[in-house]
Scaffold this motif. Structure first.
Motif, PDB file in Angstrom:
ATOM      1  N   CYS A 550      13.364  26.490  10.747  1.00  0.00           N
ATOM      2  CA  CYS A 550      13.336  27.130  12.059  1.00  0.00           C
ATOM      3  C   CYS A 550      14.719  27.009  12.709  1.00  0.00           C
ATOM      4  N   ASP A 551      15.165  28.091  13.245  1.00  0.00           N
ATOM      5  CA  ASP A 551      16.453  28.065  13.911  1.00  0.00           C
ATOM      6  C   ASP A 551      16.395  27.361  15.254  1.00  0.00           C
ATOM      7  N   SER A 552      15.224  27.158  15.697  1.00  0.00           N
ATOM      8  CA  SER A 552      15.092  26.526  16.998  1.00  0.00           C
ATOM      9  C   SER A 552      14.895  25.019  16.879  1.00  0.00           C
ATOM     10  N   CYS A 553      13.920  24.642  16.086  1.00  0.00           N
ATOM     11  CA  CYS A 553      13.596  23.224  16.011  1.00  0.00           C
ATOM     12  C   CYS A 553      14.044  22.585  14.708  1.00  0.00           C
ATOM     13  N   ARG A 557       9.298  25.169   7.321  1.00  0.00           N
ATOM     14  CA  ARG A 557       7.982  25.789   7.213  1.00  0.00           C
ATOM     15  C   ARG A 557       7.808  26.421   5.844  1.00  0.00           C
ATOM     16  N   ARG A 558       6.608  26.235   5.405  1.00  0.00           N
ATOM     17  CA  ARG A 558       6.263  26.838   4.121  1.00  0.00           C
ATOM     18  C   ARG A 558       5.842  28.290   4.359  1.00  0.00           C
ATOM     19  N   LEU A 559       6.378  29.141   3.571  1.00  0.00           N
ATOM     20  CA  LEU A 559       6.098  30.557   3.772  1.00  0.00           C
ATOM     21  C   LEU A 559       5.650  31.179   2.461  1.00  0.00           C
ATOM     22  N   PRO A 560       5.004  32.277   2.595  1.00  0.00           N
ATOM     23  CA  PRO A 560       4.656  32.992   1.358  1.00  0.00           C
ATOM     24  C   PRO A 560       5.919  33.359   0.594  1.00  0.00           C
ATOM     25  N   PHE A 561       5.716  33.479  -0.632  1.00  0.00           N
ATOM     26  CA  PHE A 561       6.878  33.638  -1.493  1.00  0.00           C
ATOM     27  C   PHE A 561       7.610  34.955  -1.273  1.00  0.00           C
ATOM     28  N   SER A 572       7.932  30.372  15.791  1.00  0.00           N
ATOM     29  CA  SER A 572       7.048  31.345  16.419  1.00  0.00           C
ATOM     30  C   SER A 572       6.942  32.621  15.598  1.00  0.00           C
ATOM     31  N   ASP A 573       7.886  32.795  14.737  1.00  0.00           N
ATOM     32  CA  ASP A 573       7.833  33.980  13.885  1.00  0.00           C
ATOM     33  C   ASP A 573       6.992  33.748  12.639  1.00  0.00           C
ATOM     34  N   ASN A 574       6.462  32.581  12.562  1.00  0.00           N
ATOM     35  CA  ASN A 574       5.681  32.258  11.372  1.00  0.00           C
ATOM     36  C   ASN A 574       4.293  32.863  11.485  1.00  0.00           C
ATOM     37  N   ILE A 575       4.216  34.097  11.203  1.00  0.00           N
ATOM     38  CA  ILE A 575       2.943  34.798  11.350  1.00  0.00           C
ATOM     39  C   ILE A 575       2.030  34.560  10.155  1.00  0.00           C
ATOM     40  N   TRP A 576       2.543  33.861   9.203  1.00  0.00           N
ATOM     41  CA  TRP A 576       1.740  33.664   7.998  1.00  0.00           C
ATOM     42  C   TRP A 576       0.929  32.369   8.043  1.00  0.00           C
ATOM     43  N   ASP A 577       1.282  31.560   8.982  1.00  0.00           N
ATOM     44  CA  ASP A 577       0.567  30.301   9.087  1.00  0.00           C
ATOM     45  C   ASP A 577       0.392  29.978  10.570  1.00  0.00           C
ATOM     46  N   SER A 578      -0.772  30.301  11.049  1.00  0.00           N
ATOM     47  CA  SER A 578      -0.998  30.131  12.485  1.00  0.00           C
ATOM     48  C   SER A 578      -0.959  28.659  12.896  1.00  0.00           C
ATOM     49  N   ARG A 579      -1.165  27.781  11.930  1.00  0.00           N
ATOM     50  CA  ARG A 579      -1.131  26.365  12.277  1.00  0.00           C
ATOM     51  C   ARG A 579       0.288  25.854  12.404  1.00  0.00           C
ATOM     52  N   ILE A 585       4.746  21.740  16.321  1.00  0.00           N
ATOM     53  CA  ILE A 585       4.010  21.248  15.157  1.00  0.00           C
ATOM     54  C   ILE A 585       4.989  20.623  14.170  1.00  0.00           C
ATOM     55  N   PRO A 586       4.639  19.491  13.679  1.00  0.00           N
ATOM     56  CA  PRO A 586       5.585  18.803  12.788  1.00  0.00           C
ATOM     57  C   PRO A 586       5.842  19.578  11.500  1.00  0.00           C
ATOM     58  N   ASP A 587       6.801  19.042  10.812  1.00  0.00           N
ATOM     59  CA  ASP A 587       7.197  19.635   9.546  1.00  0.00           C
ATOM     60  C   ASP A 587       6.037  19.754   8.580  1.00  0.00           C
ATOM     61  N   ASP A 588       6.168  20.759   7.762  1.00  0.00           N
ATOM     62  CA  ASP A 588       5.176  20.917   6.718  1.00  0.00           C
ATOM     63  C   ASP A 588       5.415  19.960   5.558  1.00  0.00           C
ATOM     64  N   ILE A 589       6.494  19.327   5.623  1.00  0.00           N
ATOM     65  CA  ILE A 589       6.928  18.617   4.440  1.00  0.00           C
ATOM     66  C   ILE A 589       7.312  17.202   4.827  1.00  0.00           C
ATOM     67  N   SER A 590       7.001  16.300   3.969  1.00  0.00           N
ATOM     68  CA  SER A 590       7.362  14.921   4.249  1.00  0.00           C
ATOM     69  C   SER A 590       8.863  14.747   4.081  1.00  0.00           C
ATOM     70  N   PRO A 591       9.378  13.728   4.688  1.00  0.00           N
ATOM     71  CA  PRO A 591      10.832  13.529   4.591  1.00  0.00           C
ATOM     72  C   PRO A 591      11.326  13.446   3.164  1.00  0.00           C
TER      73      PRO A 591
END
Length: 845
Positions: A550-553, A557-561, A572-579, A585-591
Motif C-alpha cells: 500500500c502506498d499509504s500504509c 496485501r495479497r492480491l489475485p495473480f 482502499s483500492d483492494n477490491i479483491w479482498d474486502s477484509r 487492517i494489519p498485514d496479510d503476511i507475517s514479518p
DNA sequence: GTTTTGCATGAATCG
DNA sequence: GATTCATGCAAAACA
C-alpha cells in the motif's frame, strides 16, 4: 565543492547535491531564488563558489585593493559587478555608469538595499531589488519602458545596440555598460533565471585585450582567416563588413546555452571570465554568427595561446562537437555561417583541402566541402578524425577556430566539455588560476591540466538545471542525454528488466495478437503505462499470488495473480479482498514471511541465497516455491528477476525475462553489425552455436544408435526416446507434479489469456530461452551433470527434493541434461513431454 | 564484411 | 514557414 547559501537568515539553506536533486532551485536557472524560502540568491557571492584560489580574498576591480570574497561574514564589503568581478563598496559608489548591481540581501539594513545606487542604469530600471519579492520585481523590470536590451530572442538586435564611439574601444568597456544594463532590462519572464544567467554569460574580462578593432581581415597577408594553402579566396574588404565592425555595438547577446556555454555561463560566474566574444567578422561582411558560435575564450587563454604561437590570435568561432562530429565518420559539420564567413568560398561540392594548425603547431589537412541540403549547403570538414583523436575530443567538447595574425592561418583549439568531467575525476581540485576556478582549457592549455583539460567546474556545473540544458542544442537533440550529469544518470539508471517490471498495458488498450515463431504476442497500440511494482509468489501447491504494498500504509496485501495495479495503489483500492481493504487492517503476511517475500521480490540475487539454502525455513518455503515456480516458468537455471506481472512488450513474458524478444531495445530500430556485441546478437550467435552443436551431437548419437541397433538388441531399459535416460521420466514425473504450476504460470503471463506453450520441441530454435542458459546447457549436454545442474536442481521445488530422495537427483539431472541436449529447453519450464516425440525428433531444428 | 560517401530526414531554432 | 544542422541510412567503394 562550491556551494551557495541562502542569505535569508532564517533559512540558510545551502545548495547541496541533495538539495539540487530533491527540490532544486526554483527558478530553473541558476540559483536565483531559494527554493526553500524564496529569498533571492542573486548577487550573492560566496567563498567556495566564487573565488578562484580559495584565499577568500579578491581584488577590487577598480582600485585593486583586496576585498573579501563575499562570504556571509563580509557580505557588505563589496559589490558584485554585472560585467564580472567584484569591486569594493568605495569604488562601487564611484562607479557611475557602470551598472553596479546592488547586493541584494534579505534583511539587509542598507537603505533600499542598494549600494552604488548612482550607477547609471541606462535603462531606468530601478536599481534595487526587493529582496522579499524578487519575482515581483523582476516582473516589474519586465515592464520597464526603457528597456534597451531585449530578450535573448532578439538576437540580432545586438547590432543595433549602443554605438561604439571609436573603433578601438575595448570590448570589455563596452560591455560594462551594456551588459550591465541588459541585466535589468531583461524582460524575460518565461525564463526566470535569465537575468542571472545573462549576467554571468555576459560578464566580461577584467581586462579584455581583445578589441574588435582588430583589423579583421587585414592580416599581413591580406587574407581573411584562411588556411595557408587556400588561395584565391576573397580578400577581406573593409566596407560593409568592417564598417559594420566599427559600428558594431557589442552587447554580446547572451549566447544560447550550448552544452558548454550553458555550463560555462554558470562557471563564468565563478571565473568571471569565459564570455562569448563576438567574433571577428568574416568574409563578405556577414555578421550573423549565432552567438552560440562566438568564441568563448578568456583573456588568459588568448594570451597563453598567443604566447605559445607567438602570434596574435583572433578567435573566430567555436563549435561544440556533436556525436557525429566526434564520431568515427570524421566529418565535422561546420555551421554554415561560420563556414561561409571564415573559410574559403567553394563552389564545388568537393570543396578544397584546407590546412589548419592545432595549438601545438601541428598542421592538419581537412577537406572543406559542402553538401547540397534543402536548397542550401551543409558545410563539413572531412578527415577530422585524426585531429579529434589527437586532441582526445569527444562529443560535447568544443573546438575553437581562430586565426593567426599575421598570416591568416587557421588554428584549431579546443576546450573540453565540463560535462565529461563527471565521468572522470570529480575530485579534481580547482586550479589556482587567475581566471577563476574551474576554468576550462583552451587547446593546449589543457595539456597542462591534470585531467586533460577537463576541469572541476562541474561542481558549479551541477547547478545548471536541466531546463537550461534543455535549450542546449549544439550537442544535438538526440544527444541531450550527454548533458546529463553522471549523478543524474545514476538516478535514472534502471535496467530494462526493471522497466518491464513497472510497465503495464494501458488499461484501455486492447491487444492485437500476433504470432511470431508460433508464439503469440500481444501488441498494443497504446503506449504502456507505469504500474505498481508487485511481487509474485507461488505456493508449493502451485497457487499463484501477487503481493502489493500500500502506498499509504506500506502494508502488504495479497492480491489475485492476474491483477494489474496502477502506479498508485492503496489498501482502499483492494477490491479483491474486502477484509483487507483498509489501512487499519494489519498485514496479510507475517514479518518473517514478509522478509522472505521481500528478499524474493527485491534482491535479484536472492536465488543465490535460496540456492545456498539459507533460511530455508518454513516461513520461507513459499518464497522458495516462488523461486522454484518462476524458475520452472522461465528458466530453470535462470537467476533472473522475481516473477512479476506481465510486461507490455509481450505480456506473455514476465519482467526480467531476458529472452531475445525482451532484451531487444524498445525501439526495435537500429541494425546490428556483425561485430555487434549487443545481447541480441550475442544471444543469436550463441544459440546458433548451441544449435549446431546439438545437431552434431544428435547426429553422432543417431549414428551410434544405428550402429548399436545393428549389433545388438536395444537395451532393455532404453526407452524409445532416443537415448533418453530414465531420468527424463523422473523429470517428467516431477513435471507432472509441477506442470500445473508451470501451466498456470503461462496462463498468468498472458494475463489470463491462454497462450500456447513456448516449447522448442517443435523443431524451432527457441529464441525465448534465457541467453545465459545455453552455455550451461551446452556444458551439461557435453559434460553430463554439472555444477549448474546441481544449482538448477536446487531450484526444483523443495517438495520434489524432499519427496524424491536425493539419490534420484543425480539421475534426474543426468536426464535433464540429456533432455536439454535434445533441445528441450527448460526456459519455459519443464520439458514438455508432449513435445518429446519418440525417437527424440522433437529436437530437430 | 567493412568503411566511406552522399543524401534525406526531421527536430530545433530562427525570423 | 524557413532554415539549420545532427544524424540516419543506403549505396558505393574498398578490403
Amino acid at each position: 565543492m562550491g556551494s551557495m547559501i541562502c542569505m535569508n537568515e532564517l533559512c540558510r539553506a545551502t545548495t547541496s547535491v541533495e538539495w539540487k536533486k530533491g527540490w532544486g532551485f526554483k527558478s530553473g536557472g541558476f540559483a536565483k531564488l531559494c527554493y526553500n524560502c524564496g529569498s533571492a540568491f542573486e548577487n550573492l557571492v560566496f567563498c567556495e563558489t566564487f573565488h578562484p584560489d580559495e584565499s577568500g580574498w579578491r581584488e577590487c576591480r577598480t582600485c585593486r585593493k583586496p576585498i573579501h570574497c563575499g562570504c556571509i561574514a563580509s557580505k557588505y564589503l563589496y559589490e558584485y559587478l554585472d560585467y564580472g568581478g567584484v569591486t569594493c563598496i568605495k569604488c562601487a559608489r564611484h562607479l557611475d555608469g557602470h551598472s553596479i548591481r546592488p547586493i541584494q540581501i534579505p534583511g539587509d539594513d542598507f537603505p533600499n538595499g542598494t549600494l552604488g545606487s548612482k550607477s547609471a542604469q541606462p535603462l531606468g530600471v530601478e536599481n534595487k531589488i526587493d529582496e522579499n519579492d524578487f519575482e515581483r520585481r523582476r516582473l516589474m523590470q519586465t515592464n520597464e519602458p526603457g528597456q534597451l536590451f531585449q530578450t535573448q530572442r532578439n538576437d540580432k538586435k545586438q547590432d543595433t545596440m549602443l554605438p561604439i564611439g571609436n573603433v578601438g574601444t575595448c570590448f570589455s568597456n563596452l560591455n560594462q555598460q551594456n551588459i550591465g544594463a541588459s541585466l535589468f532590462g531583461k524582460p524575460d519572464n518565461e525564463r526566470p533565471s535569465q537575468g542571472v544567467k545573462d549576467m554571468y554569460e555576459s560578464i566580461n574580462q577584467p581586462s579584455l585585450n581583445f578589441c574588435l578593432s582588430t583589423p579583421i581581415g587585414t592580416s599581413s597577408s591580406g587574407q581573411p582567416f584562411l588556411g595557408g594553402d587556400v588561395e584565391g579566396r576573397e580578400q577581406s574588404k573593409t566596407s560593409p563588413f568592417q564598417q559594420g565592425q566599427r559600428a558594431r555595438h557589442i552587447l554580446p547577446k547572451p549566447p544560447k546555452p550550448s552544452p558548454t556555454s550553458g555550463s560555462e555561463s554558470v562557471k563564468g560566474m565563478a571565473s568571471q571570465a569565459r564570455i562569448a566574444r563576438p567574433p571577428a567578422e568574416g568574409r563578405g561582411g556577414r555578421s550573423q554568427l549565432l552567438p552560440r558560435y562566438w568564441p568563448r575564450i578568456t583573456d588568459q587563454e588568448l594570451e597563453k595561446l598567443a604566447g605559445d604561437l607567438k602570434s596574435t590570435i583572433v578567435p573566430l568561432f567555436e563549435k561544440v562537437l556533436s556525436a557525429s562530429d566526434a564520431g568515427r565518420i570524421g566529418r565535422l559539420v561546420l555551421p554554415k555561417a561560420c563556414a561561409e564567413a571564415y573559410f574559403p568560398p567553394i563552389n564545388q561540392s568537393e570543396g578544397l583541402p584546407i590546412r589548419i594548425q592545432d595549438i601545438k603547431g601541428k598542421e592538419w589537412t581537412f577537406q572543406f566541402r559542402f553538401w547540397p541540403n534543402n536548397n542550401s549547403r551543409m558545410y563539413v570538414l572531412e578527415g577530422v578524425t585524426p585531429c579529434i583523436q589527437n586532441m582526445q575530443l569527444q562529443a560535447g567538447d568544443t573546438v575553437i577556430f581562430s586565426r593567426i595574425d599575421p598570416g591568416g592561418k587557421l588554428v584549431m583549439g579546443f576546450r573540453k566539455a565540463t560535462n565529461n568531467v563527471d565521468m572522470q575525476d570529480p575530485q579534481t581540485p580547482n586550479l589556482p588560476s587567475g581566471n577563476g576556478s574551474g576554468e576550462t582549457s583552451f587547446s593546449g592549455m589543457a595539456d597542462n591540466l591534470p585531467n586533460g583539460g577537463r576541469t572541476s567546474d562541474d561542481t558549479v556545473n551541477r547547478q545548471v538545471p536541466m531546463s537550461e540544458k534543455k535549450k542546449a542544442r549544439n550537442i544535438g537533440s538526440k544527444n541531450k542525454r550527454l548533458l546529463m550529469h553522471a549523478d543524474d544518470a545514476m538516478e535514472l539508471r534502471i535496467t530494462w528488466e526493471e522497466i518491464q517490471e513497472l510497465l503495464r498495458p494501458s488499461p484501455t488498450a486492447k491487444p492485437n495478437i500476433v504470432v511470431v515463431e508460433d508464439c503469440e504476442f500481444e501488441e498494443y497500440e497504446e503506449a504502456p503505462v507505469f504500474g505498481k511494482r508487485t511481487i509474485f509468489t507461488a505456493r508449493s501447491s502451485g497457487d499463484q499470488e501477487q503481493w502489493a504494498q500500500c502506498d499509504s500504509c506500506a502494508k502488504w496485501r495479497r492480491l489475485p495473480f492476474h491483477v494489474l495495479l496502477p502506479a498508485k495503489w492503496t489498501c482502499s483500492d483492494n477490491i479483491w479482498d474486502s477484509r483487507r481493504c483498509s489501512c487499519a487492517i494489519p498485514d496479510d503476511i507475517s514479518p518473517r514471511e514478509l522478509e522472505a517475500l521481500l528478499r524474493v521480490g527485491k534482491d535479484p540475487k536472492r536465488r543465490k541465497l535460496v540456492e545456498n539454502n539459507e533460511d530455508l525455513e518454513s516461513s520461507g518455503l513459499d518464497a522458495l516455491a516462488t523461486v522454484a515456480a518462476s524458475d520452472m516458468g522461465d528458466s530453470i537455471g535462470d537467476m533472473g528477476e522475481p516473477s512479476v506481472g506481465a510486461t507490455t512488450k509481450h505480456p506473455r513474458h514476465r519482467p526480467g525475462c531476458s529472452c531475445i524478444v525482451c532484451i531487444q531495445p524498445p525501439s526495435g530500430k537500429g541494425k546490428h553489425h556483425p561485430t555487434c556485441k549487443c545481447n541480441v546478437c550475442l544471444t543469436v550467435k550463441r544459440r546458433f552455436k548451441t544449435l549446431m552443436l546439438r545437431k552434431k551431437k544428435k547426429q553422432s548419437e543417431r549414428e551410434a544408435e544405428l550402429a548399436q541397433a545393428k549389433d545388438q538388441v536395444p537395451p532393455k531399459d532404453e526407452p524409445e526416446t532416443d537415448g533418453m535416460t530414465s531420468g527424463i521420466e523422473l523429470l517428467q514425473m516431477n513435471h507432472s507434479e509441477n506442470e500445473h504450476m508451470n501451466h498456470s504460470d503461462n496462463e498468468r503471463n498472458s494475463n489470463g489469456d491462454q497462450v500456447e506453450e513456448f516449447g522448442p520441441g517443435k523443431g524451432q530454435l527457441d529464441l525465448n530461452c534465457h541467453p545465459n542458459r545455453d552455455d550451461d546447457m551446452l556444458a551439461e549436454a557435453t559434460a553430463g551433470m554439472s555444477m549448474t545442474s546441481l544449482v538448477n536442481a536446487t531450484n526444483l521445488p523443495l517438495e520434489y527434493l524432499t519427496q524424491n530422495r536425493l539419490e534420484s537427483l543425480g539421475n534426474s539431472l543426468l536426464s535433464q541434461a540429456a533432455s536439454e541436449s535434445e533441445g528441450h529447453h527448460p526456459d519455459n519450464g519443464f520439458v514438455k513431454t508432449a513435445d518429446v516425440e519418440p525417437g527424440g525428433k522433437g529436437a530437430e531444428a
